[in-house]
Design a protein around this motif. Structure first.
Motif, PDB file in Angstrom:
ATOM      1  N   ILE A  94       0.708  -1.331  -0.053  1.00 22.50           N
ATOM      2  CA  ILE A  94      -0.007   0.005   0.067  1.00 22.50           C
ATOM      3  C   ILE A  94       0.871   1.329   0.012  1.00 22.50           C
ATOM      4  O   ILE A  94       0.454   2.168  -0.583  1.00 22.50           O
ATOM      5  CB  ILE A  94      -0.961   0.142   1.108  1.00 22.50           C
ATOM      6  CG1 ILE A  94      -1.973  -1.207   1.230  1.00 22.50           C
ATOM      7  CG2 ILE A  94      -1.741   1.336   1.308  1.00 22.50           C
ATOM      8  CD1 ILE A  94      -2.812  -1.569   2.412  1.00 22.50           C
ATOM      9  N   LEU A  95       2.017   1.070   0.753  1.00 21.55           N
ATOM     10  CA  LEU A  95       2.893   2.578   0.877  1.00 21.55           C
ATOM     11  C   LEU A  95       3.699   2.379  -0.291  1.00 21.55           C
ATOM     12  O   LEU A  95       4.206   1.437  -0.807  1.00 21.55           O
ATOM     13  CB  LEU A  95       3.832   2.352   1.993  1.00 21.55           C
ATOM     14  CG  LEU A  95       3.180   2.213   3.074  1.00 21.55           C
ATOM     15  CD1 LEU A  95       4.203   1.954   4.293  1.00 21.55           C
ATOM     16  CD2 LEU A  95       2.319   3.423   3.636  1.00 21.55           C
ATOM     17  N   THR A  96       3.996   3.623  -0.943  1.00 26.62           N
ATOM     18  CA  THR A  96       5.044   3.900  -1.806  1.00 26.62           C
ATOM     19  C   THR A  96       6.336   3.591  -1.608  1.00 26.62           C
ATOM     20  O   THR A  96       6.616   3.497  -0.384  1.00 26.62           O
ATOM     21  CB  THR A  96       4.957   5.470  -2.406  1.00 26.62           C
ATOM     22  OG1 THR A  96       5.493   6.282  -1.362  1.00 26.62           O
ATOM     23  CG2 THR A  96       3.508   6.039  -2.665  1.00 26.62           C
ATOM     24  N   GLU A  97       7.169   3.277  -2.323  1.00 27.80           N
ATOM     25  CA  GLU A  97       8.751   3.224  -2.341  1.00 27.80           C
ATOM     26  C   GLU A  97       9.136   4.404  -1.197  1.00 27.80           C
ATOM     27  O   GLU A  97      10.085   3.897  -0.248  1.00 27.80           O
ATOM     28  CB  GLU A  97       9.447   3.107  -3.365  1.00 27.80           C
ATOM     29  CG  GLU A  97      11.008   2.568  -2.873  1.00 27.80           C
ATOM     30  CD  GLU A  97      11.676   2.280  -4.364  1.00 27.80           C
ATOM     31  OE1 GLU A  97      12.974   2.592  -4.133  1.00 27.80           O
ATOM     32  OE2 GLU A  97      11.040   1.619  -5.292  1.00 27.80           O
ATOM     33  N   ALA A  98       8.976   5.615  -1.458  1.00 26.89           N
ATOM     34  CA  ALA A  98       9.385   6.653  -0.503  1.00 26.89           C
ATOM     35  C   ALA A  98       8.780   6.766   0.694  1.00 26.89           C
ATOM     36  O   ALA A  98       9.413   6.827   1.793  1.00 26.89           O
ATOM     37  CB  ALA A  98       9.091   8.017  -1.105  1.00 26.89           C
ATOM     38  N   GLU A  99       7.472   6.459   1.052  1.00 19.76           N
ATOM     39  CA  GLU A  99       6.894   6.409   2.242  1.00 19.76           C
ATOM     40  C   GLU A  99       7.387   5.095   3.096  1.00 19.76           C
ATOM     41  O   GLU A  99       7.642   5.139   4.229  1.00 19.76           O
ATOM     42  CB  GLU A  99       5.323   6.130   2.144  1.00 19.76           C
ATOM     43  CG  GLU A  99       4.646   7.185   1.543  1.00 19.76           C
ATOM     44  CD  GLU A  99       3.021   7.170   1.034  1.00 19.76           C
ATOM     45  OE1 GLU A  99       2.378   8.064   1.365  1.00 19.76           O
ATOM     46  OE2 GLU A  99       2.780   5.810   0.638  1.00 19.76           O
ATOM     47  N   SER A 100       7.802   3.886   2.311  1.00 22.59           N
ATOM     48  CA  SER A 100       8.206   3.024   2.891  1.00 22.59           C
ATOM     49  C   SER A 100       9.374   3.105   3.702  1.00 22.59           C
ATOM     50  O   SER A 100       9.892   2.761   4.685  1.00 22.59           O
ATOM     51  CB  SER A 100       8.251   1.695   2.135  1.00 22.59           C
ATOM     52  OG  SER A 100       8.716   0.639   2.557  1.00 22.59           O
ATOM     53  N   ARG A 101      10.644   3.729   2.714  1.00 21.02           N
ATOM     54  CA  ARG A 101      11.562   4.180   3.136  1.00 21.02           C
ATOM     55  C   ARG A 101      11.787   4.833   4.521  1.00 21.02           C
ATOM     56  O   ARG A 101      12.503   5.022   5.497  1.00 21.02           O
ATOM     57  CB  ARG A 101      12.447   4.607   2.094  1.00 21.02           C
ATOM     58  CG  ARG A 101      13.852   5.257   2.487  1.00 21.02           C
ATOM     59  CD  ARG A 101      14.616   5.675   1.126  1.00 21.02           C
ATOM     60  NE  ARG A 101      16.036   6.361   1.521  1.00 21.02           N
ATOM     61  CZ  ARG A 101      17.099   5.926   1.865  1.00 21.02           C
ATOM     62  NH1 ARG A 101      16.929   4.660   1.994  1.00 21.02           N
ATOM     63  NH2 ARG A 101      18.139   6.356   2.092  1.00 21.02           N
ATOM     64  N   GLU A 102      10.758   6.040   4.455  1.00 17.51           N
ATOM     65  CA  GLU A 102      10.711   6.985   5.460  1.00 17.51           C
ATOM     66  C   GLU A 102      10.352   6.329   6.727  1.00 17.51           C
ATOM     67  O   GLU A 102      10.992   6.579   7.854  1.00 17.51           O
ATOM     68  CB  GLU A 102       9.440   8.119   5.155  1.00 17.51           C
ATOM     69  CG  GLU A 102       9.531   9.106   6.048  1.00 17.51           C
ATOM     70  CD  GLU A 102       8.383  10.149   5.740  1.00 17.51           C
ATOM     71  OE1 GLU A 102       8.570  11.402   5.985  1.00 17.51           O
ATOM     72  OE2 GLU A 102       7.348   9.702   5.187  1.00 17.51           O
ATOM     73  N   LEU A 103       9.323   5.464   6.707  1.00 21.91           N
ATOM     74  CA  LEU A 103       8.663   4.765   7.843  1.00 21.91           C
ATOM     75  C   LEU A 103       9.899   3.875   8.592  1.00 21.91           C
ATOM     76  O   LEU A 103      10.113   3.531   9.627  1.00 21.91           O
ATOM     77  CB  LEU A 103       7.513   4.011   7.576  1.00 21.91           C
ATOM     78  CG  LEU A 103       6.465   4.776   7.581  1.00 21.91           C
ATOM     79  CD1 LEU A 103       5.138   3.930   7.115  1.00 21.91           C
ATOM     80  CD2 LEU A 103       6.003   5.161   8.979  1.00 21.91           C
ATOM     81  N   THR A 104      10.576   3.043   7.522  1.00 21.17           N
ATOM     82  CA  THR A 104      11.313   1.856   8.096  1.00 21.17           C
ATOM     83  C   THR A 104      12.863   2.241   8.113  1.00 21.17           C
ATOM     84  O   THR A 104      13.439   1.778   9.000  1.00 21.17           O
ATOM     85  CB  THR A 104      11.375   0.659   7.097  1.00 21.17           C
ATOM     86  OG1 THR A 104      11.796   1.237   5.805  1.00 21.17           O
ATOM     87  CG2 THR A 104      10.141   0.229   6.967  1.00 21.17           C
TER      88      THR A 104
END
Length: 189
Positions: A1-11
């Protein structure tokens, strides 16, 4: 569901919480640095009793000075036979500041286990309370009671001691349960 940029930001980005620790600094030196930063900050709370960093440091320093007079130097084991209390933190810090290593002994342990630990560890000093000291099995350890000996401890300086312990010195010894036979002391720097 998350974009690659959002995933990187969260993780990755939000998880960059690492802190650099000085490798050549002892636990009590780290504590003293915190005292300098937040002397009036609350360091300890137990059953309605509160100590600031500076109060805890002063009390631990008094214990350390007293232990030094009793011959505690780096790698000297000092037993800590206390119920949960403020004195546990004061005792641990005081022992470490004196250069010693603490040996936690729970008062709920069976007497034969306490006797074994005292004999095996050969700790020359044990910090406790008088009501607990009365329960101890026969031993050759010098007993210091936080209640009965408080006047002697409080007569000691409140100042930090010169550092004698190094990160490679013994910090504490913890005994195994002995479930596979004889209990053994594990030495931790």
């Amino acid at each position: 569901i998350l974009t690659e940029a959002e995933s990187r930001e969260l993780t990755i980005e939000w998880n960059r919480t690492g802190v650099e620790f000085q490798k050549q600094q002892t636990l009590h030196e780290s504590f003293e640095r915190q005292v300098e930063k937040t002397p009036n900050g609350r360091a300890l709370t137990f059953e309605g009793q509160h100590l600031t960093y500076s109060e805890l440091n002063r009390r631990a320093n008094q214990v350390a000075h007293y232990l030094k007079k009793l011959g505690v130097v780096p790698d000297t084991l000092v037993g800590l036979y206390l119920e949960r209390s403020v004195e546990i933190a004061v005792g641990i810090l005081g022992i470490l500041k004196a250069g010693g290593a603490y040996l936690p002994i729970d008062p709920v342990y069976p007497k034969d286990r306490v006797a074994f630990m005292l004999a095996d560890a050969k700790a020359p000093v044990l910090l406790t309370h008088s009501k607990l000291a009365a329960q101890l099995p026969e031993h050759k350890t010098k007993i210091v009671c936080f209640d009965q000996d408080m006047a002697l401890i409080e007569a000691e300086p409140e100042t930090n001691l010169p550092q004698t312990a190094r990160p490679d010195n013994l910090a504490y010894v913890i005994y195994t349960s002995g479930s596979t036979g004889k209990s053994k002391g594990t030495r931790v720097t």
